[in-house]
Enzyme design. Structure first.
Site, PDB file in Angstrom:
ATOM      1  N   HIS A   9       0.821  -1.209   0.000  1.00 16.17           N
ATOM      2  CA  HIS A   9       0.000   0.000   0.000  1.00 16.17           C
ATOM      3  C   HIS A   9       0.857   1.262   0.000  1.00 16.17           C
ATOM      4  CE1 HIS A   9       0.920   0.923   4.202  1.00 16.17           C
ATOM      5  NE2 HIS A   9       0.771  -0.368   4.453  1.00 16.17           N
ATOM      6  N   GLN A  11       1.921   5.160   1.119  1.00 16.16           N
ATOM      7  CA  GLN A  11       2.201   5.693   2.458  1.00 16.16           C
ATOM      8  C   GLN A  11       0.906   5.949   3.235  1.00 16.16           C
ATOM      9  OE1 GLN A  11       3.144   9.913   3.246  1.00 16.16           O
ATOM     10  NE2 GLN A  11       5.157   9.212   3.923  1.00 16.16           N
ATOM     11  N   SER A  12       0.860   5.452   4.475  1.00 15.78           N
ATOM     12  CA  SER A  12      -0.301   5.684   5.338  1.00 15.78           C
ATOM     13  C   SER A  12      -0.002   6.816   6.324  1.00 15.78           C
ATOM     14  CB  SER A  12      -0.663   4.414   6.111  1.00 15.78           C
ATOM     15  OG  SER A  12       0.260   4.194   7.168  1.00 15.78           O
ATOM     16  N   GLN A  13      -1.056   7.266   7.005  1.00 15.23           N
ATOM     17  CA  GLN A  13      -0.874   8.352   7.963  1.00 15.23           C
ATOM     18  C   GLN A  13       0.085   7.963   9.078  1.00 15.23           C
ATOM     19  OE1 GLN A  13      -2.054  11.453   7.505  1.00 15.23           O
ATOM     20  NE2 GLN A  13      -0.814  12.030   9.288  1.00 15.23           N
ATOM     21  N   THR A  21       1.583   0.303  13.181  1.00 24.85           N
ATOM     22  CA  THR A  21       0.200   0.304  12.689  1.00 24.85           C
ATOM     23  C   THR A  21      -0.477  -1.051  12.846  1.00 24.85           C
ATOM     24  OG1 THR A  21       0.920   1.929  11.051  1.00 24.85           O
ATOM     25  CG2 THR A  21      -1.286   1.013  10.790  1.00 24.85           C
ATOM     26  N   GLY A  22       0.121  -2.094  12.285  1.00 26.96           N
ATOM     27  CA  GLY A  22      -0.451  -3.428  12.417  1.00 26.96           C
ATOM     28  C   GLY A  22      -1.861  -3.536  11.870  1.00 26.96           C
ATOM     29  N   GLU A  87      -1.759  -6.824   7.511  1.00 33.03           N
ATOM     30  CA  GLU A  87      -0.428  -6.588   8.075  1.00 33.03           C
ATOM     31  C   GLU A  87      -0.221  -7.461   9.309  1.00 33.03           C
ATOM     32  OE1 GLU A  87       2.561  -6.175   8.113  1.00 33.03           O
ATOM     33  OE2 GLU A  87       2.891  -4.023   7.790  1.00 33.03           O
ATOM     34  N   HIS A  89       0.259  -8.234  13.079  1.00 37.84           N
ATOM     35  CA  HIS A  89      -0.321  -7.588  14.258  1.00 37.84           C
ATOM     36  C   HIS A  89       0.813  -7.205  15.216  1.00 37.84           C
ATOM     37  CE1 HIS A  89      -2.758  -6.706  17.701  1.00 37.84           C
ATOM     38  NE2 HIS A  89      -3.884  -7.131  17.147  1.00 37.84           N
ATOM     39  N   LYS A  98       7.609   4.917  17.057  1.00 35.44           N
ATOM     40  CA  LYS A  98       8.768   4.021  17.017  1.00 35.44           C
ATOM     41  C   LYS A  98       9.990   4.634  17.696  1.00 35.44           C
ATOM     42  CE  LYS A  98       7.067   1.833  12.811  1.00 35.44           C
ATOM     43  NZ  LYS A  98       7.232   1.659  11.349  1.00 35.44           N
TER      44      LYS A  98
END
Length: 228
Positions: A9, A11-13, A21-22, A87, A89, A98
């Site tokens: 996917h 780039q996510s927020q 994120t998981g 993804e 978990h 992180k």
């Protein structure tokens, strides 16, 4: 020749915010939308046109698939969504920054949680604010409380063998829009990467990876479509 397209996917927020994120459902950023569209444009330009699609239950992968297919004029192809392509978990790390975790636990411990093959992060406690268990998309599913890459592989590969490989073997061009770790699980299997070496493999966002299969359904070397 059966062809497999793997796309992580866009780039996510939480990619942008550097958070674990998981299984939590996070949307694409504007950059992620553009990455997904660019993937579809590349598929069209290179003439690698999917005929069947698979994706996870997570919005960022579903949107990436749809944006890419729209750019490639392939929105009409059949698609299947399944949680087994989700993804990994991240357990109790879900939602956490992180860098803050590195500052608190040390670089080595966070690296083990992120990159070791068989060491899962701490379990997600009941009532965690990012617990996906109450989400209706997971009704009837035994949602894990944490996963290592090894555990992720143990759900991804049976799904690959039972649901995706037979479709590919029938001669279709299959696209899978999924996630860094569910795709690492597939790449490990298809490219014969060792448990040790897979920990160093990065799957970039929005970059189509191609496998072509011979008559015996043996995959050739993977390559990035942009490099072909």
């Amino acid at each position: 020749m059966p062809t497999l397209i793997l796309v992580r996917h866009g780039q996510s927020q939480w990619n942008l915010e550097n958070r674990f994120t998981g299984w939590w459902d996070v949307d694409l950023t504007e950059k992620g939308v553009e990455e997904a569209k660019a993937a579809g444009t590349l598929l069209k330009e290179k003439g690698v046109l999917p005929t069947v699609a698979f994706t996870s239950f997570q919005t960022r992968a579903i949107k990436t698939l749809h944006l890419a297919l729209e750019e490639a004029d392939r929105l009409w192809i059949p698609e299947t969504k399944d949680w087994r392509l989700n993804e990994r978990h991240y357990g109790g790390l879900t939602g956490l920054d992180k860098q803050e975790m590195r500052d608190k636990h040390g670089d080595e411990q966070v690296h083990i949680w992120r990159r070791s093959f068989d060491v899962p992060p701490p379990d997600m406690e009941p009532g965690h604010q990012y617990d996906p268990g109450a989400d209706p998309r997971y009704d009837g599913i035994d949602v894990p409380t944490t996963e290592s890459l090894k555990l992720t592989i143990e759900r991804v590969l049976p799904y690959w063998e039972s649901e995706i490989l037979p479709v590919l073997a029938s001669g279709e061009t299959v696209i899978i829009s999924a996630h860094g770790n569910s795709l690492r699980a597939l790449v490990k299997h298809l490219s014969g990467i060792s448990d040790e070496d897979i920990t160093g493999l990065e799957i970039p966002t929005g970059q189509p990876i191609i496998y072509q299969f011979d008559d015996r359904m043996q995959p050739g070397e993977r390559y990035y479509l942009k490099d072909s």
